[in-house]
Design a protein around this motif. Structure first.
Motif, PDB file in Angstrom:
ATOM      1  N   LEU A 120     -21.541  25.492  10.895  1.00  0.00           N
ATOM      2  CA  LEU A 120     -21.714  26.338  12.075  1.00  0.00           C
ATOM      3  C   LEU A 120     -21.045  25.747  13.308  1.00  0.00           C
ATOM      4  CD1 LEU A 120     -25.389  27.583  11.680  1.00  0.00           C
ATOM      5  CD2 LEU A 120     -23.280  28.899  11.428  1.00  0.00           C
ATOM      6  N   MET A 121     -20.731  24.473  13.265  1.00  0.00           N
ATOM      7  CA  MET A 121     -20.042  23.842  14.396  1.00  0.00           C
ATOM      8  C   MET A 121     -18.590  24.308  14.481  1.00  0.00           C
ATOM      9  SD  MET A 121     -22.213  21.999  16.023  1.00  0.00           S
ATOM     10  CE  MET A 121     -23.202  23.467  15.755  1.00  0.00           C
ATOM     11  N   VAL A 122     -18.005  24.683  13.352  1.00  0.00           N
ATOM     12  CA  VAL A 122     -16.609  25.142  13.341  1.00  0.00           C
ATOM     13  C   VAL A 122     -16.449  26.404  14.197  1.00  0.00           C
ATOM     14  CG1 VAL A 122     -14.713  25.982  11.894  1.00  0.00           C
ATOM     15  CG2 VAL A 122     -16.098  24.027  11.145  1.00  0.00           C
ATOM     16  N   PRO A 123     -17.257  27.459  13.996  1.00  0.00           N
ATOM     17  CA  PRO A 123     -17.092  28.628  14.866  1.00  0.00           C
ATOM     18  C   PRO A 123     -17.442  28.323  16.322  1.00  0.00           C
ATOM     19  CG  PRO A 123     -18.792  29.051  13.215  1.00  0.00           C
ATOM     20  CD  PRO A 123     -18.190  27.728  12.909  1.00  0.00           C
ATOM     21  N   TYR A 124     -18.431  27.456  16.548  1.00  0.00           N
ATOM     22  CA  TYR A 124     -18.797  27.128  17.935  1.00  0.00           C
ATOM     23  C   TYR A 124     -17.615  26.505  18.673  1.00  0.00           C
ATOM     24  CZ  TYR A 124     -20.780  24.956  22.022  1.00  0.00           C
ATOM     25  OH  TYR A 124     -21.016  24.571  23.323  1.00  0.00           O
ATOM     26  N   TYR A 125     -17.041  25.456  18.086  1.00  0.00           N
ATOM     27  CA  TYR A 125     -15.910  24.804  18.743  1.00  0.00           C
ATOM     28  C   TYR A 125     -14.666  25.685  18.707  1.00  0.00           C
ATOM     29  CZ  TYR A 125     -18.581  20.597  19.543  1.00  0.00           C
ATOM     30  OH  TYR A 125     -19.519  19.717  19.994  1.00  0.00           O
ATOM     31  N   GLY A 126     -14.567  26.581  17.734  1.00  0.00           N
ATOM     32  CA  GLY A 126     -13.487  27.564  17.713  1.00  0.00           C
ATOM     33  C   GLY A 126     -13.585  28.516  18.892  1.00  0.00           C
ATOM     34  N   ILE A 127     -14.807  28.951  19.203  1.00  0.00           N
ATOM     35  CA  ILE A 127     -15.021  29.824  20.366  1.00  0.00           C
ATOM     36  C   ILE A 127     -14.659  29.090  21.646  1.00  0.00           C
ATOM     37  CG2 ILE A 127     -16.811  30.978  21.732  1.00  0.00           C
ATOM     38  CD1 ILE A 127     -18.153  31.676  19.003  1.00  0.00           C
ATOM     39  N   LEU A 128     -15.051  27.818  21.741  1.00  0.00           N
ATOM     40  CA  LEU A 128     -14.665  27.034  22.918  1.00  0.00           C
ATOM     41  C   LEU A 128     -13.147  26.944  23.030  1.00  0.00           C
ATOM     42  CD1 LEU A 128     -17.111  23.979  23.128  1.00  0.00           C
ATOM     43  CD2 LEU A 128     -17.086  26.050  24.519  1.00  0.00           C
ATOM     44  N   TYR A 129     -12.487  26.727  21.900  1.00  0.00           N
ATOM     45  CA  TYR A 129     -11.027  26.624  21.894  1.00  0.00           C
ATOM     46  C   TYR A 129     -10.374  27.933  22.327  1.00  0.00           C
ATOM     47  CZ  TYR A 129      -6.264  25.864  20.316  1.00  0.00           C
ATOM     48  OH  TYR A 129      -4.909  25.768  20.274  1.00  0.00           O
ATOM     49  N   LEU A 130     -10.879  29.049  21.823  1.00  0.00           N
ATOM     50  CA  LEU A 130     -10.310  30.346  22.179  1.00  0.00           C
ATOM     51  C   LEU A 130     -10.524  30.676  23.657  1.00  0.00           C
ATOM     52  CD1 LEU A 130     -11.272  32.448  19.040  1.00  0.00           C
ATOM     53  CD2 LEU A 130      -9.002  31.574  19.670  1.00  0.00           C
ATOM     54  N   ASN A 131     -11.561  30.118  24.254  1.00  0.00           N
ATOM     55  CA  ASN A 131     -11.861  30.352  25.668  1.00  0.00           C
ATOM     56  C   ASN A 131     -11.380  29.210  26.556  1.00  0.00           C
ATOM     57  OD1 ASN A 131     -13.318  32.928  25.710  1.00  0.00           O
ATOM     58  ND2 ASN A 131     -14.719  31.834  24.347  1.00  0.00           N
ATOM     59  N   ARG A 132     -10.456  28.404  26.074  1.00  0.00           N
ATOM     60  CA  ARG A 132     -10.032  27.210  26.802  1.00  0.00           C
ATOM     61  C   ARG A 132      -9.407  27.518  28.162  1.00  0.00           C
ATOM     62  NH1 ARG A 132      -6.572  28.032  22.659  1.00  0.00           N
ATOM     63  NH2 ARG A 132      -4.335  28.075  23.105  1.00  0.00           N
ATOM     64  N   GLU A 133      -8.707  28.658  28.285  1.00  0.00           N
ATOM     65  CA  GLU A 133      -8.101  28.991  29.580  1.00  0.00           C
ATOM     66  C   GLU A 133      -9.178  29.331  30.609  1.00  0.00           C
ATOM     67  OE1 GLU A 133      -5.015  28.524  30.556  1.00  0.00           O
ATOM     68  OE2 GLU A 133      -4.626  27.729  28.557  1.00  0.00           O
ATOM     69  N   LYS A 134     -10.184  30.073  30.192  1.00  0.00           N
ATOM     70  CA  LYS A 134     -11.288  30.400  31.095  1.00  0.00           C
ATOM     71  C   LYS A 134     -12.038  29.119  31.472  1.00  0.00           C
ATOM     72  CE  LYS A 134     -15.483  33.135  31.395  1.00  0.00           C
ATOM     73  NZ  LYS A 134     -16.434  33.982  30.697  1.00  0.00           N
ATOM     74  N   ILE A 135     -12.268  28.266  30.503  1.00  0.00           N
ATOM     75  CA  ILE A 135     -12.956  27.004  30.754  1.00  0.00           C
ATOM     76  C   ILE A 135     -12.115  26.129  31.680  1.00  0.00           C
ATOM     77  CG2 ILE A 135     -13.742  24.858  29.659  1.00  0.00           C
ATOM     78  CD1 ILE A 135     -14.535  26.605  27.223  1.00  0.00           C
ATOM     79  N   ARG A 136     -10.808  26.119  31.483  1.00  0.00           N
ATOM     80  CA  ARG A 136      -9.911  25.325  32.330  1.00  0.00           C
ATOM     81  C   ARG A 136      -9.989  25.784  33.783  1.00  0.00           C
ATOM     82  NH1 ARG A 136      -4.591  25.126  29.711  1.00  0.00           N
ATOM     83  NH2 ARG A 136      -5.442  23.312  28.694  1.00  0.00           N
ATOM     84  N   ARG A 137     -10.119  27.099  34.005  1.00  0.00           N
ATOM     85  CA  ARG A 137     -10.233  27.613  35.380  1.00  0.00           C
ATOM     86  C   ARG A 137     -11.546  27.185  36.016  1.00  0.00           C
ATOM     87  NH1 ARG A 137      -7.806  32.148  32.995  1.00  0.00           N
ATOM     88  NH2 ARG A 137      -9.803  33.187  32.760  1.00  0.00           N
ATOM     89  N   VAL A 138     -12.622  27.151  35.213  1.00  0.00           N
ATOM     90  CA  VAL A 138     -13.923  26.769  35.749  1.00  0.00           C
ATOM     91  C   VAL A 138     -13.984  25.266  36.028  1.00  0.00           C
ATOM     92  CG1 VAL A 138     -16.384  26.595  35.210  1.00  0.00           C
ATOM     93  CG2 VAL A 138     -15.143  28.684  34.672  1.00  0.00           C
ATOM     94  N   PHE A 139     -13.489  24.466  35.088  1.00  0.00           N
ATOM     95  CA  PHE A 139     -13.540  23.010  35.206  1.00  0.00           C
ATOM     96  C   PHE A 139     -12.252  22.480  35.805  1.00  0.00           C
ATOM     97  CE2 PHE A 139     -16.545  23.943  31.839  1.00  0.00           C
ATOM     98  CZ  PHE A 139     -17.627  23.183  32.233  1.00  0.00           C
ATOM     99  N   SER A 140     -11.968  22.859  37.033  1.00  0.00           N
ATOM    100  CA  SER A 140     -10.704  22.460  37.630  1.00  0.00           C
ATOM    101  C   SER A 140     -10.901  21.314  38.624  1.00  0.00           C
ATOM    102  CB  SER A 140     -10.036  23.645  38.322  1.00  0.00           C
ATOM    103  OG  SER A 140     -10.851  24.132  39.347  1.00  0.00           O
ATOM    104  N   PHE A 141     -10.028  20.340  38.514  1.00  0.00           N
ATOM    105  CA  PHE A 141      -9.984  19.236  39.471  1.00  0.00           C
ATOM    106  C   PHE A 141      -9.276  19.712  40.724  1.00  0.00           C
ATOM    107  CE2 PHE A 141     -10.597  16.851  35.578  1.00  0.00           C
ATOM    108  CZ  PHE A 141     -11.392  15.793  35.973  1.00  0.00           C
ATOM    109  N   ARG A 142      -9.590  19.097  41.829  1.00  0.00           N
ATOM    110  CA  ARG A 142      -8.945  19.383  43.115  1.00  0.00           C
ATOM    111  C   ARG A 142      -8.465  18.062  43.699  1.00  0.00           C
ATOM    112  NH1 ARG A 142      -8.401  24.413  42.309  1.00  0.00           N
ATOM    113  NH2 ARG A 142     -10.214  25.716  42.424  1.00  0.00           N
ATOM    114  N   ILE A 143      -7.454  18.154  44.551  1.00  0.00           N
ATOM    115  CA  ILE A 143      -6.991  16.981  45.278  1.00  0.00           C
ATOM    116  C   ILE A 143      -7.708  16.971  46.619  1.00  0.00           C
ATOM    117  CG2 ILE A 143      -5.027  15.902  46.425  1.00  0.00           C
ATOM    118  CD1 ILE A 143      -3.304  16.835  44.106  1.00  0.00           C
ATOM    119  N   LYS A 144      -8.352  15.842  46.913  1.00  0.00           N
ATOM    120  CA  LYS A 144      -9.117  15.715  48.143  1.00  0.00           C
ATOM    121  C   LYS A 144      -8.169  15.517  49.315  1.00  0.00           C
ATOM    122  CE  LYS A 144     -12.935  13.120  50.095  1.00  0.00           C
ATOM    123  NZ  LYS A 144     -13.862  12.016  49.856  1.00  0.00           N
ATOM    124  N   GLU A 145      -8.488  16.196  50.384  1.00  0.00           N
ATOM    125  CA  GLU A 145      -7.659  16.076  51.613  1.00  0.00           C
ATOM    126  C   GLU A 145      -7.842  14.736  52.261  1.00  0.00           C
ATOM    127  OE1 GLU A 145      -5.514  18.496  52.558  1.00  0.00           O
ATOM    128  OE2 GLU A 145      -6.117  19.436  50.694  1.00  0.00           O
TER     129      GLU A 145
END
Length: 141
Positions: free
Chosen positions: A116-141
């Motif tokens: 069951l971990m295969v589909p779970y991590y597969g779903i995370l992989y398929l949503n990687r672009e959305k996750i990348r937008r949420v977990f974004s680093f910023r450069i501090k001023e």
């Protein structure tokens, strides 16, 4: 820190290269990681060098070789911990007990629970672009 300010995790780094509106910043693990309470979640303590992708805003003008400080909201660190470790652990544990109750076979239950971990991590992989937008680093001023 001001009352209204969101706490952030900060790491100093050097801009490695720029590509398509993004900076790739090389972060080195510091001795300060040893005393940080979030080191086990962050992953920075285990790796000596890590390159993170930072989306550049119009006000971020950086050049390769420049020293910068990258930040990430502390709440996102805990969300990453939940998605990467806690939720899959809960899925594994609950499915194991449910399957044990249904089948009575420990080996089969364990194999299915692990599968069951295969589909779970597969779903995370398929949503990687959305996750990348949420977990974004910023450069501090």
């Amino acid at each position: 820190m001001n009352q209204g300010q969101i706490p952030e995790i900060e790491h100093p780094g050097i801009v490695d290269h720029l590509e398509g509106g993004q900076a790739f910043v090389r972060i080195q693990s510091q001795a300060a990681c040893g005393s940080c309470h979030a080191k086990s979640y962050c992953g920075m303590a285990e790796v000596s060098d890590k390159v993170v992708e930072v989306r550049l805003d119009s006000d971020n003008q950086v050049n390769p070789g420049q020293f910068v400080t990258v930040t990430l909201k502390r709440s996102l660190g805990f969300r990453a911990l939940f998605l990467g470790y806690l939720l899959p652990f809960l899925i594994l544990l609950v499915s194991l007990f449910v399957l044990m109750a249904l089948t009575g076979n420990e080996g089969l239950s364990a194999l299915i629970a692990l599968a069951l971990m295969v589909p779970y991590y597969g779903i995370l992989y398929l949503n990687r672009e959305k996750i990348r937008r949420v977990f974004s680093f910023r450069i501090k001023e």
